[in-house]
Design an enzyme around this catalytic site. Structure first.
Site, short mmCIF file in Angstrom:
data_model
loop_
_atom_site.label_atom_id
_atom_site.label_comp_id
_atom_site.label_asym_id
_atom_site.label_seq_id
_atom_site.Cartn_x
_atom_site.Cartn_y
_atom_site.Cartn_z
N LYS A 159 0.84 -1.20 0.00
CA LYS A 159 0.00 0.00 0.00
C LYS A 159 0.87 1.25 0.00
CE LYS A 159 -1.99 2.49 3.27
NZ LYS A 159 -1.97 3.80 2.62
N GLY B 32 7.28 5.29 7.68
CA GLY B 32 6.33 6.37 7.93
C GLY B 32 6.59 7.00 9.28
N THR C 167 2.58 6.05 13.90
CA THR C 167 2.01 4.93 13.13
C THR C 167 2.83 3.67 13.37
OG1 THR C 167 1.55 6.59 11.43
CG2 THR C 167 1.07 4.33 10.86
N GLU D 43 10.76 1.85 9.67
CA GLU D 43 11.64 3.00 9.36
C GLU D 43 10.84 4.25 9.66
OE1 GLU D 43 14.71 2.59 8.56
OE2 GLU D 43 14.67 0.45 8.12
N CYS E 165 13.26 12.11 5.46
CA CYS E 165 13.50 11.71 6.86
C CYS E 165 14.97 11.93 7.25
CB CYS E 165 13.11 10.26 7.06
SG CYS E 165 13.95 9.17 5.90
N GLU F 144 9.62 16.35 15.13
CA GLU F 144 9.88 16.29 13.69
C GLU F 144 8.89 17.22 12.96
OE1 GLU F 144 8.72 12.79 11.42
OE2 GLU F 144 10.67 12.80 10.44
P1 NAD Z 1 2.32 8.04 8.10
O1 NAD Z 1 2.81 7.21 9.23
O2 NAD Z 1 1.16 8.92 8.31
O3 NAD Z 1 1.90 7.10 6.86
C1 NAD Z 1 2.79 6.18 6.28
C2 NAD Z 1 1.98 5.05 5.65
O4 NAD Z 1 1.31 4.35 6.69
C3 NAD Z 1 0.89 5.53 4.70
O5 NAD Z 1 0.80 4.65 3.62
C4 NAD Z 1 -0.35 5.49 5.57
O6 NAD Z 1 -1.54 5.34 4.85
C5 NAD Z 1 -0.06 4.24 6.40
N1 NAD Z 1 -0.80 4.15 7.66
C6 NAD Z 1 -1.27 5.15 8.45
N2 NAD Z 1 -1.96 4.65 9.49
C7 NAD Z 1 -1.90 3.29 9.37
C8 NAD Z 1 -2.41 2.21 10.15
N3 NAD Z 1 -3.17 2.40 11.23
N4 NAD Z 1 -2.15 0.96 9.75
C9 NAD Z 1 -1.40 0.73 8.65
N5 NAD Z 1 -0.91 1.71 7.86
C10 NAD Z 1 -1.15 2.98 8.22
O7 NAD Z 1 3.58 8.82 7.55
P2 NAD Z 1 3.62 9.89 6.37
O8 NAD Z 1 3.04 11.17 6.88
O9 NAD Z 1 3.08 9.29 5.12
O10 NAD Z 1 5.20 10.06 6.15
C11 NAD Z 1 6.00 10.94 6.85
C12 NAD Z 1 6.78 10.22 7.93
O11 NAD Z 1 7.55 9.17 7.37
C13 NAD Z 1 7.77 11.12 8.63
O12 NAD Z 1 7.71 10.90 10.01
C14 NAD Z 1 9.11 10.65 8.08
O13 NAD Z 1 10.22 10.87 8.92
C15 NAD Z 1 8.87 9.20 7.90
N6 NAD Z 1 9.83 8.62 6.96
C16 NAD Z 1 10.80 7.81 7.45
C17 NAD Z 1 11.76 7.28 6.59
C18 NAD Z 1 12.85 6.36 7.09
O14 NAD Z 1 13.47 5.72 6.27
N7 NAD Z 1 13.09 6.27 8.37
C19 NAD Z 1 11.70 7.59 5.23
C20 NAD Z 1 10.70 8.44 4.78
C21 NAD Z 1 9.75 8.95 5.65
#
Ligand code: NAD
Length: 480
Positions: free
Chosen positions: A173, A226, A230, A248, A282, A383
Site C-alpha cells: 500500500k 512512515g 504509526t 523506518e 527523513c 519532527e
Molecule cells: P504516516 O505514518 O502517516 O503514513 C505512512 C503510511 O502508513 C501511509 O501509507 C499510511 O496510509 C499508512 N498508515 C497510516 N496509518 C496506518 C495504520 N493504522 N495501519 C497501517 N498503515 C497505516 O507517515 P507519512 O506522513 O506518510 O510520512 C512521513 C513520515 O515518514 C515522517 O515521520 C518521516 O520521517 C517518515 N519517513 C521515514 C523514513 C525512514 O526511512 N526512516 C523515510 C521516509 C519517511
C-alpha cells in the site's frame, strides 16, 4: 481519472466503490480519485498473493533476477513520464524526480536483481561430532509493504524489490496522499512479465486499508516506512500475532558543523540537506549545530545561499523547492514556524507562505531558518518534516555530542570536520543508525539503512532486507 487497485495482475475498482480525492499540491486542485480499499479488497489481494506464492517461491533466481532487471529497465525507459507523474502527485521539483526519485526506483529493482544471485547462507561443521549444519533462508510467504508520501516510488520499490527477489508475494500500500506512481508500477510489472499475484497493490487510507493489512492474520511480515506514531501502532497490532516487523520512522537529525571543515563544501551540502524535497526527507539535517567560532559567519552565509533558492511550480525545471505535499501538512509546518516566538526562537530567514503566479492555491512555503537557544524547545525536539531548520551554537565537542544525542530520535547524523580523532569519536558515540562525515545522503545500497531509538526497528538495504524477508532454518545432518 481513477486510480485502481492492482490485484492478481489486473486493475480493479474497490469493492465498496469508496474513493478519496487526490490533490495536485502545485495548484490545490483535485485531479484524480484513489480507491479507499476495504478489508475485502485486502483479502482479495492476500488470496492472489497466497495463490502465487508456491510457484514464485520455487522460481529460479535467474528468473526472478531477469524480471526484476526488466522492471528496472522499463522504469528508466519511462523516466520522463514517471517523473512528471511523481512531481504532479507530490509537489516535488520535476528535476529532483528525474535525478533522484525515479532513477532510484529503477536502482532498487536492479540492485536486488543482482543481490539475490549473490545471497548465500552459512554452514557450520560440528567438528568431532560428525555433523554438519547448514542454514536455509526461505521466503516468509505473503508480506505487507506500507510506504509514505515523501519519496513515493523510491520508498515503495525499496521494500517491494527485496521482498519479491527473496521469493515472497506482496500486498503493498502506497500513501493515499501520493498513489499515482505506485499505480503506474502495476502496468510496468505486467509488461516485465512478473507473474500475476506476486505483487498486489491496494490503495487507501492508513486507518482502513493499512489497518486491514497489518491486522491480517496470514500476512506474516510488515515492512513499514512512515511516522513514529504509526510505527508504534503497527508494532502493537503485530506483536500478539508475532509478525516480523521492520519500521523506518521519523528523524530529527543533527548536522554538526566544526570550524575545521571544508567550509564551501559544507555550505553547499547543508543547503541541500536542509531543503531538498522541501525538507520532506527523513534524513534531512533539521537541527544545525555550529561551532561558536564560525557561528555568525555561517549564519550570514547560509541565509544568503538560502535566499537564492527559488520556490516555484514543481514542473518548472529551475524551481529549487516545489510545493509541500498537502494543505494539512503545509498548515502543520506553518504552525511550528508560528510557535517560534513562544519558544524564544528567532526567524532568521523565511517563515512565510509563497504565492506562485498561475498556481495561487498551491502549498508553497519559504525555506525557513530559525535560531534557537534551547535544544529542549519543541522546534528542536519534534519532527517538523518541512522546509524548516534550526540553528544553535556549541563550544566544545562534548557539548556538540550532548546536543546531537538529546532527542528521542536516532536516524541519521552529519558531521563536518577534518579531524580524524573527532570523526571516530563522534561516529562511535552518536546515537543514530547512520553517520555521514563530510557528506549527506551518499547512499550505497549495500549498506544497512535504518534508525535507533524512536526512529525505528530493523534495517533495510543490502542483504539486511533479504534477511528480513526470509526465515533462517537450521538443518543439522549427522553422518557415520
Ligand atoms: P504516516 O505514518 O502517516 O503514513 C505512512 C503510511 O502508513 C501511509 O501509507 C499510511 O496510509 C499508512 N498508515 C497510516 N496509518 C496506518 C495504520 N493504522 N495501519 C497501517 N498503515 C497505516 O507517515 P507519512 O506522513 O506518510 O510520512 C512521513 C513520515 O515518514 C515522517 O515521520 C518521516 O520521517 C517518515 N519517513 C521515514 C523514513 C525512514 O526511512 N526512516 C523515510 C521516509 C519517511
Amino acid at each position: 481519472m481513477k486510480i485502481q487497485n492492482y490485484i492478481n495482475g489486473k486493475f480493479v475498482n474497490p469493492i465498496q466503490d469508496n474513493w478519496i480525492d487526490n490533490y495536485n499540491p502545485s495548484n490545490g486542485k483535485i485531479y484524480s480519485q484513489t480507491p479507499n480499499s476495504s478489508k475485502d479488497d485486502v483479502e482479495n489481494a492476500y488470496q492472489a498473493a497466497a495463490k502465487a506464492f508456491p510457484k514464485w517461491s520455487n522460481s529460479s533466481l535467474e528468473e526472478r533476477s531477469k524480471i526484476l532487471s526488466k522492471i528496472a529497465e522499463l522504469i528508466l525507459e519511462k523516466i520522463d513520464f514517471l517523473a512528471a507523474a511523481e512531481s504532479k502527485d507530490n509537489g516535488k521539483p520535476i528535476s529532483l524526480a528525474k535525478q533522484v526519485d525515479i532513477p532510484r526506483a529503477a536502482s532498487n529493482f536492479q540492485f536486488y536483481a543482482n543481490a539475490i544471485t549473490q545471497f548465500s547462507t552459512e554452514s557450520h561443521e560440528s567438528v568431532g561430532l560428525n555433523a554438519i549444519n547448514f542454514t536455509l533462508r526461505q521466503p516468509i510467504g505473503v508480506v505487507g509493504c506500507i510506504s509514505p508520501w515523501n519519496l513515493p516510488l523510491y520508498l515503495f520499490t525499496w521494500k517491494i524489490a527485496p521482498a519479491i527477489a527473496a521469493g515472497n508475494c506482496v500486498v503493498a500500500k502506497p500513501s493515499e496522499v501520493t498513489p499515482m506512481t505506485a499505480f503506474l508500477l502495476g502496468e510496468i510489472c505486467n509488461e516485465a512479465g512478473l507473474p500475476k499475484g506476486v505483487l498486489n497493490i491496494v490503495h487507501g487510507l492508513g486507518t482502513t486499508t493499512g489497518q486491514a493489512i497489518i491486522e491480517h492474520t496470514k500476512i506474516k511480515a510488515i515492512s513499514f516506512t512512515g511516522g513514529t506514531k504509526t510505527g508504534a501502532h503497527i508494532a502493537k497490532i503485530a506483536a500478539p500475532m508475532f509478525k516480523k516487523i521492520s519500521l523506518e520512522l521519523g528523524g530529527k537529525n543533527p548536522n554538526i558543523i566544526f570550524a575545521d571543515c571544508d567550509y564551501n563544501k559544507m555550505l553547499a551540502t547543508t543547503v541541500r540537506a536542509s531543503f531538498a524535497n522541501q525538507g520532506q526527507i527523513c534524513l534531512c539535517g533539521s537541527r544545525i549545530l555550529v561551532e561558536e567560532k564560525i557561528y555568525e559567519k555561517f549564519k550570514t552565509d547560509f541565509s544568503k545561499k538560502v535566499a537564492e533558492l527559488k520556490v516555484g511550480n514543481p514542473l518548472d525545471e529551475d524551481s529549487n523547492l516545489g510545493a509541500l505535499v498537502s494543505k494539512e501538512h503545509l498548515e502543520k509546518v506553518k504552525s511550528y514556524i508560528d510557535s517560534a516566538e513562544k519558544e524564544d526562537a528567532k526567524i532568521i530567514f523565511g517563515g512565510k507562505k509563497v504565492v506562485v503566479k498561475g498556481a495561487e492555491n498551491g502549498y508553497y512555503l519559504q525555506p525557513t531558518i530559525i535560531e534557537v537557544t534551547d535544544n529542549k524547545c519543541k522546534l528542536n525536539q519534534e519532527e517538523i518534516f518541512g522546509p524548516v531548520v534550526t540553528l544553535i551554537s556549541f563550544k566544545t565537542d562534548k557539548e556538540a555530542l550532548t546536543l546531537a544525542n538529546d532527542t528521542k530520535y536516532g536516524l541519521a547524523a552529519m558531521i563536518w570536520t577534518n579531524n580524524l580523532n573527532r570523526t571516530m569519536q563522534f561516529s562511535k558515540q552518536l546515537q543514530t543508525g547512520i553517520v555521514w562525515v563530510n557528506t549527506w545522503l551518499l547512499r550505497d545500497l549495500r549498506t544497512p539503512f535504518g534508525g535507533i531509538k524512536n526512529s525505528g526497528v530493523g534495517r533495510e538495504g543490502g542483504f539486511e532486507a533479504l534477511r528480513f524477508f526470509t526465515e533462517p532454518k537450521n538443518v543439522c545432518i549427522v553422518y557415520e
